[in-house]
Design a protein around this motif. Structure first.
Motif, PDB file in Angstrom:
ATOM      1  N   TYR A 237       0.795  -1.200   0.000  1.00  0.00           N
ATOM      2  CA  TYR A 237       0.000   0.000   0.000  1.00  0.00           C
ATOM      3  C   TYR A 237       0.845   1.275   0.000  1.00  0.00           C
ATOM      4  N   GLN A 276      -6.859  -3.170   4.839  1.00  0.00           N
ATOM      5  CA  GLN A 276      -7.948  -2.428   4.226  1.00  0.00           C
ATOM      6  C   GLN A 276      -8.136  -2.722   2.753  1.00  0.00           C
ATOM      7  N   ARG A 297     -13.778   1.252  -3.354  1.00  0.00           N
ATOM      8  CA  ARG A 297     -13.319   2.272  -2.430  1.00  0.00           C
ATOM      9  C   ARG A 297     -13.881   2.116  -1.027  1.00  0.00           C
ATOM     10  N   CYS A 298     -14.707   1.139  -0.864  1.00  0.00           N
ATOM     11  CA  CYS A 298     -15.245   0.886   0.466  1.00  0.00           C
ATOM     12  C   CYS A 298     -14.384  -0.183   1.131  1.00  0.00           C
ATOM     13  N   ALA A 299     -14.006   0.047   2.365  1.00  0.00           N
ATOM     14  CA  ALA A 299     -13.112  -0.883   3.049  1.00  0.00           C
ATOM     15  C   ALA A 299     -13.884  -1.917   3.857  1.00  0.00           C
ATOM     16  N   TYR A 308     -11.657  -3.449  14.591  1.00  0.00           N
ATOM     17  CA  TYR A 308     -12.720  -2.705  15.268  1.00  0.00           C
ATOM     18  C   TYR A 308     -13.504  -3.634  16.195  1.00  0.00           C
ATOM     19  N   VAL A 339     -16.735   0.599  10.058  1.00  0.00           N
ATOM     20  CA  VAL A 339     -16.952   1.598  11.078  1.00  0.00           C
ATOM     21  C   VAL A 339     -18.145   1.248  11.950  1.00  0.00           C
TER      22      VAL A 339
ATOM     23  N   SER B 163     -11.371  11.471   2.294  1.00  0.00           N
ATOM     24  CA  SER B 163     -12.061  10.197   2.168  1.00  0.00           C
ATOM     25  C   SER B 163     -13.415  10.228   2.842  1.00  0.00           C
ATOM     26  N   ILE B 164     -14.350   9.530   2.246  1.00  0.00           N
ATOM     27  CA  ILE B 164     -15.681   9.459   2.825  1.00  0.00           C
ATOM     28  C   ILE B 164     -15.716   8.325   3.822  1.00  0.00           C
ATOM     29  N   CYS B 165     -14.909   7.328   3.567  1.00  0.00           N
ATOM     30  CA  CYS B 165     -14.904   6.166   4.446  1.00  0.00           C
ATOM     31  C   CYS B 165     -13.941   6.400   5.592  1.00  0.00           C
ATOM     32  N   ALA B 166     -14.399   6.111   6.783  1.00  0.00           N
ATOM     33  CA  ALA B 166     -13.571   6.357   7.952  1.00  0.00           C
ATOM     34  C   ALA B 166     -12.310   5.504   7.952  1.00  0.00           C
ATOM     35  N   LEU B 168     -10.635   4.424   5.318  1.00  0.00           N
ATOM     36  CA  LEU B 168      -9.675   4.977   4.383  1.00  0.00           C
ATOM     37  C   LEU B 168      -9.194   6.335   4.861  1.00  0.00           C
TER      38      LEU B 168
ATOM     39  N   ARG D 408     -14.798  14.321  -4.229  1.00  0.00           N
ATOM     40  CA  ARG D 408     -14.669  13.404  -3.097  1.00  0.00           C
ATOM     41  C   ARG D 408     -14.501  11.971  -3.559  1.00  0.00           C
ATOM     42  N   TYR D 409     -14.894  11.716  -4.782  1.00  0.00           N
ATOM     43  CA  TYR D 409     -14.818  10.338  -5.250  1.00  0.00           C
ATOM     44  C   TYR D 409     -13.638  10.069  -6.166  1.00  0.00           C
TER      45      TYR D 409
END
Ligand SMILES: Nc1ncnc2c1ncn2[C@@H]1O[C@H](COP(=O)(O)OP(=O)(O)O)[C@@H](O)[C@H]1O
Ligand SMILES: Nc1ncnc2c1ncn2[C@@H]1O[C@H](COP(=O)(O)OP(=O)(O)O)[C@@H](O)[C@H]1O
Ligand code: SF4
Ligand code: SF4
Ligand code: SF4
Lengths: 450, 276, 388, 438
Positions: A237, A276, A297-299, A308, A339, B163-166, B168, D408-409
């Motif tokens: 990364y 991630q 893009r979502c982890a 968590y 989250v 980033s929108i995702c916490a 990331l 943002r994207y």
């Protein structure tokens, strides 16, 4: 001797693998990735080199037959003793930093009491340190932050009460101090710690004392051997931030593909679940990547999710898998948003579900995400290799096996205990190839010449 | 004399208050940090009763709010926005909007002078602007929660988190540190992105003027308050004034206790009527 | 059957992701065929007239583990297409001989082409509906579309569909629509007797049951539930809007009710109440179906509103006629039509001083706490303050 | 290793452009000025969408022609869209929906200041020509809701079966004749003159011919153009307010000459940093580009020597390279066919065929999909395209995700990571293939 080093700078952990000219893995090192990538890379490398030295100790000692059957026990003890020495060194450092930080925390009148509490707390920590490294002891993590943190938090509440200070204040000091300690590289003290550990080991295994000479000699000669960093390849990364030039960097996809191929030459599909990201890679019979897919893009559903959860449950990462294995049923969990993992968990607990059953559901949910990414990349082909930190988690492995069987039938599943090092192994192999096959020189040498 | 209690179980802390005939007589807050919130609520409430020399029997109505729907010893439950609204006007009668920043969700609640909810907007799902995120980052940066606000206010060049995702966003922050961005600038950047989210929520509620009271755990973070004020200024919304209150954190619990008293009267009336 | 039995049966049908009841229906008589259709509206009369069973496909809900479906969709696309693909790829839709994809949105439109590729041996049709409401323009096109479907299905059935067949089917569906209207009217009158979680299931049964049987089921539900008094709660009366395509999980509907709302109208399973009144069985059947569609059908986000003044009329009518106190917008995350429509509807509600609240869901939403909180606050504010 | 060498006689220091591009820029600025001053000069303003736009027809009524998508795109390029989107969201629009719409609505909220800094008047006509995307319909409904503009719906049915049936064509023709034209006459106060329409269409055809030639030069090795990043400039006039305008016809002639010259000289595409001198990879791209970081995005490609030889995005305003031309002999019918034939109105099997054909004819190394969060019309199902194309061509495909105008994207690091991995993979495979042959 010449060595080839691969460093995988992951989002969560940084891994290094040291390889010799015959492509034998000499040592592996790991640390948590942190704000300073240079430090992380240095520490991981250092750990790998330490491991390489242990590897060489073992070789040298077994050649010399100095221990006659007692070799493994001796090396094991020596390793634990060495870790203990390292831990004590960092602990002392932490204590110092904490005390300094009390001043900065503006506790006013209670500052004095806090210092007293800290002293008490650290003497407790030091006391219990050897038990942490006793044979067979289970640690929550291999990283100083986690081990020391766990001890600090659990003893902290009691100590705070006794000393009449607020628990919050102790937390405050810890939060302030740990990062400073964590970012320190203790490179100068390795030999010292090793020698100190050696003394401890002799003390712990008095039966070896009479051969002290015979044992120490090969060890000393290994310590004296220089391990030359012939070529280093970085990946992962954070590779763009690695202190290397572009020549020395490979994409993590290629490294994971190659690493898996090196471990299991019949690998066709590779799944890597890291902190991630989740990668599904298809490789051909030469280890060349044919196609790959990563999470978007979502982890959600990556390793950090387990982090968590572990925080929420007040458990160590190591303990999650075993807990989930006790499940008698699997609670369906639909959201894998990292989250909100904690909220999901609380929701389920409130509904009266059992912890282990929820845990089983959470693990299945993660693996379900991975299954989708695998499906995107073209499915699972034989043989299938599972790598990355999450492969250490037995419950995730079980969920994966179940789902693979349900969806793809019988497939050979390879999991190496050292699978977290797959990317670094691939990188080290690229480093080896660069020199041995492509005749490249190490960059720093070029620079020196220029 | 009628006692009522409000228990607000959040995802970060448990707040308990006791009222006697509309007068506030006790308060308590406990950070959850790795403890069981339900047990903690029980324990904290017991301690509070002990402190005031009261018995659970003495409390006419124990009202929960927040995540306290399942508290066994409660008389009734009110939803958080209802309670924050009521608690908000109790703390600051001028408040026409309450902004509650919880550990996971943020809410903007537009209210009238009696604490009636006129409209609200809540953040959903993805949340890099959540309180928990800020806390995680602070811990990562080695900053104690209490110090966040002060540090943030010293920032000269805030660095925005995109980033929108916490998850990331955490990495974003790590990258910032490695680029040598000062802690204060990072914190301020997070504050700004939170503030901009909150202003967005506020606007969506339709409020046009008045006082905006911050409630909830992060209300005491004056760095956030400051960022919110700045954001309102840059957005040229001069008709809204953002403030906090030293007891902002208790707003939900206060609202619950007050609504509990209200319901208690109602129930009594109904009972009397039924008896008659 | 008691009301519990009826609800149990519907629940069973709802949870049966393998569509066993469809397979059973087909097995009962050799040569029977079934045609699936996606949400909002298709003229089921044509399918029925071909002697086939129209089967409503509304995604996989929260009990389906989606693996393959996720391989086809990015995270920022709603859930229904992925769970529908999952149903298809896992063989659960093998009982269907064809699929109709009505014009709902780009996602379903694209899904029709994906279906053609993934299920090459099945009948697949993208069923376009006009956004021009003149009989001579849009109507003509629409009749063409229906005629094409009629020809296709006739071919599939091995027998042309006659006007008489169509008229009979129209009559059957007129009766079904009437029963649905009765159910809605009953619920609006006594929402505590007919909770929406039950009404939903009863309607949902209409996706897999032959219409004749469904009509009976609805009526027996009304009769049975009316015979047992249930406790009446002090709930706020709301109209639910926006769930016309992807469906919220049942738990979410229950949560809304638990948090203090009675749903007195909604837009679930619009197909069953799309045409607002009876379709004439006199005259040319396709023309009648077309006229009903063009001039007497519900409004929804997928349909164009000719004039600005038309926007929200249907919703307002629902609120007024059902005596609702507010509107709950529950829309699928990433549902473009619904979410783009919402501000316009809110605008209309504002003008009429009707309170509303809004949240998003996914068909597999597991966390109900935020939903309860929002619905609860909304109900609280209506209840605690309605007198004031 | 640098694959880009700066061109000496560049007109501007920081950005390098082809000569024709400066004309294009002027055209666009002039159009914005025309729109801004339309009401003062007594003209009416129309607004309509790119795919399936009836530009020639609108010209017949002398409308000043706004294209809200282009406004959004321009605002994106100028990095103004982020704020607009936020404003629209604050005004109650969902985070989930198309950001073009929100940029447009946000621009209105900010007082209708156009991308060039001139205020934009409210349109007098919203021509809802509805091709290939449902969002368009909601978009104009939203604008109508706020501004009360007159709206005319032109519904284009979808090619669900992969063909245009006579009923579909009749339906569109009828709407144009019976609804669109009368409304235009009424609003503009001008009578419709079909000969004028024919005359404009003749211009269109010439320009269409030249555009196709330009795009097809990419079949050459090395390609003299970039068929994605470069093409967005080439298609600009054709897909917007200029098709049928003589200046645009001239622009395309000039462009064609310039590009063909470059092809003969064996030159690579011109990038903002100068000419690309090394063509390492040839790609086909599906999906619209990102506008907010357009330069950075492009740079990731040319730095690695990756050229896009063909893209589907360059066909959103008409699939001319497969033979369609406006037809002055049958003007209304050809408008109908044009609407029905735009890329996003094609069904999935057609879209896949088209991409496979590009990979084959342009000798590409593989397919890259840029999936746009906003745009369901493009994005829903792209992963199937990826799979099918891989299967049918045997070439590797890769997937990246960005957005059109929502900054943002756009995660540069993320995109770069994937792109690099993809290119390294192509390279590794190529080396292996070469080794196998040797
Ligand atoms: N001992 C362990 N037991 C269970 N899970 C572990 C263990 N070690 C690491 N993990 C998991 O692996 C993840 C990190 O994986 P890793 O491959 O190091 O990620 P990255 O390459 O992104 O840094 C952690 O988030 C954690 O979930
Ligand atoms: N199921 C989901 N998965 C991922 N993200 C989601 C999901 N549902 C909602 N979101 C995200 O939640 C965010 C905030 O939504 P919010 O502002 O509360 O609602 P709205 O968009 O309706 O105004 C958006 O970024 C949206 O993309
Ligand atoms: S916050 Fe959760 S749902 Fe949102 S992008 Fe991150 S992991 Fe995904
Ligand atoms: S939920 Fe909305 S976006 Fe998704 S398929 Fe249905 S109408 Fe389309
Ligand atoms: S969804 Fe796509 S095609 Fe439709 S308006 Fe938005 S960007 Fe354009």
């Amino acid at each position: 001797m010449k060595t080839f080093i691969g460093i995988d700078l992951g989002s969560t952990t940084t891994k290094a693998v040291v390889m010799d000219e015959a492509r034998n893995v000499l040592g592996r090192g790991i640390t948590n990735s942190r704000s300073n990538y240079d430090t992380a890379a240095t520490v991981a490398k250092q750990e790998a080199i330490v491991a390489a030295r242990f590897h060489l100790f073992r070789e040298a000692l077994s050649k010399s037959h100095a221990l006659n059957g007692g070799l493994e026990a001796f090396i094991g003890q020596l390793e634990r003793d060495f870790r203990l020495e390292q831990y004590l060194e960092q602990l002392a450092d932490l204590e110092q930093v904490c005390e300094n930080n009390v001043q900065a925390a503006k506790f006013g009148d209670s500052a004095k009491e806090v210092v007293v509490a800290l002293q008490r707390l650290f003497s407790l920590l030091k006391e219990e340190a050897p038990t942490l490294f006793a044979p067979g002891a289970k640690r929550k993590s291999d990283f100083f932050r986690d081990i020391a943190g766990a001890g600090y938090l659990s003893a902290g509440e009691r100590v705070a009460k006794e000393a009449g200070v607020r628990y919050d204040q102790l937390l405050n000091v810890f939060d302030r101090s740990i990062i400073e300690v964590e970012n320190r590289v203790y490179s100068g003290t390795i030999s010292k710690n090793l020698l100190a550990a050696l003394e401890r080991t002799y003390a712990a295994m008095p039966e070896t004392l009479h051969r002290k000479e015979k044992i120490s000699l090969p060890i000393q000669s290994v310590i004296d051997t220089e391990l030359e960093e012939t070529y280093v390849v970085g990946t992962g990364y954070g590779r763009a931030r690695l202190p290397f030039s572009k020549e020395h960097i490979r994409s993590e996809i290629l490294c994971h593909g190659l690493g898996a191929h090196v471990m299991y030459p019949h690998t066709a599909t590779v799944l890597d679940i890291g902190g991630q990201d989740t990668k599904a890679i298809q490789v051909d019979k030469h280890g060349i990547v044919e196609s790959f897919q990563m999470n978007d893009r979502c982890a959600a559903g990556c390793g950090r999710y387990l982090g968590y959860i572990a925080d929420e449950m007040n458990m160590g990462l190591h303990e999650l898998g075993p807990l989930a294995m006790k499940a008698t049923k699997t609670v369906r969990i639909n959201s894998t948003c990292t989250v909100f993992a904690g909220a999901e968990l609380r929701d389920r607990l409130a509904l009266g579900e059992k912890r282990e059953d929820i845990m089983a559901g959470l693990h299945r949910a993660i693996v379900l995400r991975a299954m989708s990414i695998l499906a995107r990349s073209g499915g699972i082909r034989n043989e299938f290799t599972f790598t990355g930190g999450v492969a250490k988690n037995e419950a995730a492995v079980k969920a994966l096996m179940d789902l693979v069987r349900e969806n793809y039938g019988d497939v050979t599943l390879n999991i190496d205990p050292d699978s977290i090092y797959t990317g670094a192994l691939g990188a080290a192999t690229f480093a080896w190839r660069a020199v041995v096959e492509e005749g490249k020189e190490a960059e720093h040498k070029e620079k020196e010449a220029a | 004399m009628t006692y009522t209690a409000g228990i607000d179980i959040g995802s970060g802390a448990v707040k308990t208050v006791i009222f006697r005939d509309g007068e506030w007589i006790a308060k308590r807050v406990e950070r959850i940090r790795r403890r069981d919130p339900m047990e903690l609520a029980r324990h904290s409430f017991d301690e509070e009763l002990k402190e005031k020399g009261l018995n659970e029997k003495d409390i006419a109505y124990i009202a929960t709010t927040g995540e306290g729907e399942n508290v066994k010893f409660a008389t009734g439950h009110f939803y958080s926005m209802t309670t924050h609204a009521r608690g908000g006007v109790f703390l600051n009668p001028q408040a026409r909007a309450v902004v509650d920043i919880g550990a996971l969700n943020g809410r903007a609640i537009y209210i009238d002078e009696r604490g009636k909810v006129l409209s609200y907007k809540m953040t959903s799902q993805c949340a890099s602007g959540s309180g928990q995120f800020l806390e995680n980052i602070a811990r990562y940066l080695g900053v104690a929660v209490e110090d966040i606000g002060g540090l943030s206010r010293t920032s000269q060049n805030p660095e925005k988190v995109s980033s929108i995702c916490a998850v990331l966003a955490e990495t974003d922050v790590i990258n910032m540190v490695s680029r040598g961005i000062a802690t204060a600038d990072i914190l301020k950047g997070i504050h700004i992105s939170m503030a901009s989210r909150l202003v967005k929520l506020l606007k969506v509620t339709g409020i046009t003027k008045g006082t905006v009271l911050l409630t909830g755990g992060l209300a005491m973070d004056d760095g956030l308050l400051h960022a919110l004020q700045e954001e309102l200024a840059t957005e040229k919304i001069t008709s809204l004034t953002a403030v906090n209150h030293p007891d902002s954190i208790y707003a939900g619990a206060i609202g619950a206790a007050l609504w509990g008293a209200f319901r208690h009267e109602r129930l009594k009336e109904l009972q009397e009527r039924a008896a008659a | 059957m008691t009301v519990q039995d009826i609800v149990k049966r519907c629940e069973h049908l709802f949870e049966d992701l393998d569509f066993n009841v469809v397979s059973e229906w087909k097995a009962a008589q050799p040569g029977r065929k079934a045609i699936g259709y996606m949400p909002i509206y298709v003229p089921r009369e044509i399918v029925h007239a071909a002697g086939m069973l129209p089967v409503g496909i509304f995604g996989g809900g929260d009990q389906l583990e989606v693996i393959q479906g996720d391989a086809y969709y990015q995270s920022y696309i709603c859930r229904i297409p992925r769970s529908t693909i999952e149903l298809g790829l896992t063989g659960r839709l093998d009982c269907l001989d064809g699929m109709l994809f009505p014009s709902i949105c780009d996602v379903i439109r694209n899904l029709s082409g994906m279906w053609q590729i993934l299920f090459k041996d099945k009948y697949v049709k993208y069923f376009d509906v006009p956004q021009d409401y003149a009989d001579e323009v849009g109507g003509k096109f629409y009749i063409h579309e229906m005629q094409a479907l009629r020809t296709d299905l006739g071919r599939l059935a091995g027998k042309e569909i006659s006007d008489e067949d169509l008229k009979k089917s129209i009559a059957v569906y007129n009766e079904n629509r009437k029963a649905v209207r009765e159910l809605y009217a009953y619920r609006a009158q006594k929402p505590w007797q007919a909770p929406t979680s039950e009404v939903y299931l009863v309607l949902r049964a209409g996706c897999v049951l032959p219409p004749e049987e469904h009509t009976k089921l609805i009526r027996s539900y009304i009769a049975e539930t009316n015979s047992v008094e249930r406790p009446k709660r002090d709930n706020a009366r709301v109209v639910l809007n926006g769930s016309f395509c992807e469906q919220p999980p049942l738990g979410l509907i229950k949560s809304i009710e638990m948090a203090g709302c009675y749903v007195v109208d909604d837009d679930f399973q619009l197909c069953q109440s799309w045409l607002l009144d009876d379709v004439s069985v006199e005259g040319n059947p396709l023309e009648e179906l077309s006229k009903a569609f063009l001039h007497r059908s519900a409004q929804t986000a997928s349909k164009y509103d000719d004039k600005k003044e038309d926007k929200g009329k249907h919703l307002l009518r629902q609120v007024k006629s059902r005596g609702a106190e507010g509107v709950v917008f529950a829309m699928a995350s990433f549902c473009d039509p619904a979410l783009l429509e919402r501000p316009m509807l809110q605008d209309v509600l504002n003008k009429h001083k009707i309170p509303y609240t809004a949240f998003k869901f996914a068909e597999n939403t597991g966390q109900m706490a935020p939903i309860r909180e929002q619905a609860g606050t909304f109900a609280d504010s209506i209840k605690l303050w309605s007198a004031a | 290793m640098s694959t880009v060498t700066p061109i000496k006689d560049a007109k501007k220091k920081e950005v390098v452009k082809e000569d024709a591009m400066w004309i294009q820029k002027e055209l666009i600025n002039k159009n914005y000025h025309e729109i801004a001053t339309a009401h003062e000069t007594g003209r009416k303003v129309s607004a309509t969408f790119v795919p399936g736009n009836l530009n020639e027809l609108l010209m017949c009524f002398d409308f000043a022609r706004r294209l809200p998508e282009t406004d959004a795109l321009q605002n994106g390029l100028r990095k103004k869209s982020g704020k607009m989107i936020m404003d629209a969201e604050r005004d109650g629009h969902s985070e989930d929906v198309c950001t073009y719409v929100k940029t447009d609505l946000g621009m209105m909220l900010q007082g209708q200041m156009g991308p060039t800094g001139e205020p934009m008047p409210n349109p007098d006509l919203l021509l809802l020509s509805y091709t290939g995307c449902f969002t368009f319909m909601k978009w104009f409904e939203l604008v109508r809701q706020k501004y009360n503009c007159e709206t005319i719906m032109l519904h284009t049915p979808y090619q669900g079966d992969g063909k245009i049936s006579p009923a579909m064509r009749d339906y569109v023709v009828k709407q144009i004749k019976e609804k669109v034209i009368p409304a235009c006459e009424r609003i503009s106060g001008k009578k419709f003159d079909i000969d004028l329409l024919r005359q404009y269409m003749k211009e269109s055809v010439k320009a269409e011919e030249d555009l196709v030639r330009v795009l097809q030069t990419a079949k050459h090795r090395p390609s003299p153009i970039d068929g994605y990043f470069g093409a967005v400039y080439y298609i600009g006039p054709m897909f917007t307010a200029f098709r049928g305008v003589p200046e645009a016809t001239k622009f395309y002639r000039l462009l064609r000459e310039e590009v063909e010259q470059r092809m003969r000289e064996g030159k690579g595409p011109i990038t903002p940093d100068g000419e690309m001198t090394e063509e390492n990879y040839r790609l086909v791209v599906e999906g619209p580009p990102n506008w907010t970081s357009f330069r950075d995005f492009w740079k990731m490609f040319y730095e690695e020597g990756a050229v896009v030889v063909a893209s589907t995005y360059a066909k959103v305003g008409g699939v001319y390279d497969f033979g369609f031309r406006h037809d002055p002999e049958h003007p209304i019918e050809s408008l109908a066919d044009y609407c029905l034939g735009c890329y996003t109105n094609l069904n999935f099997p057609q879209r896949i065929d088209m991409i496979c054909k590009y990979i084959d004819e342009y000798q590409a190394d593989g397919l890259l999909i840029n999936s746009i969060k906003s745009c369901n019309s493009f994005s829903a199902g792209q992963l199937l395209i990826l799979r099918e194309v891989e299967k049918r061509t045997g070439k590797p495909a890769a997937f990246i995700e960005t957005d059109l105008v929502d900054p943002r994207y756009f995660s540069g690091a993320n995109v770069k990571n994937r792109l690099e991995s993809y290119l390294q993979m192509i390279k590794q495979k190529r080396t292996a293939a070469a080794a196998a042959v040797a």
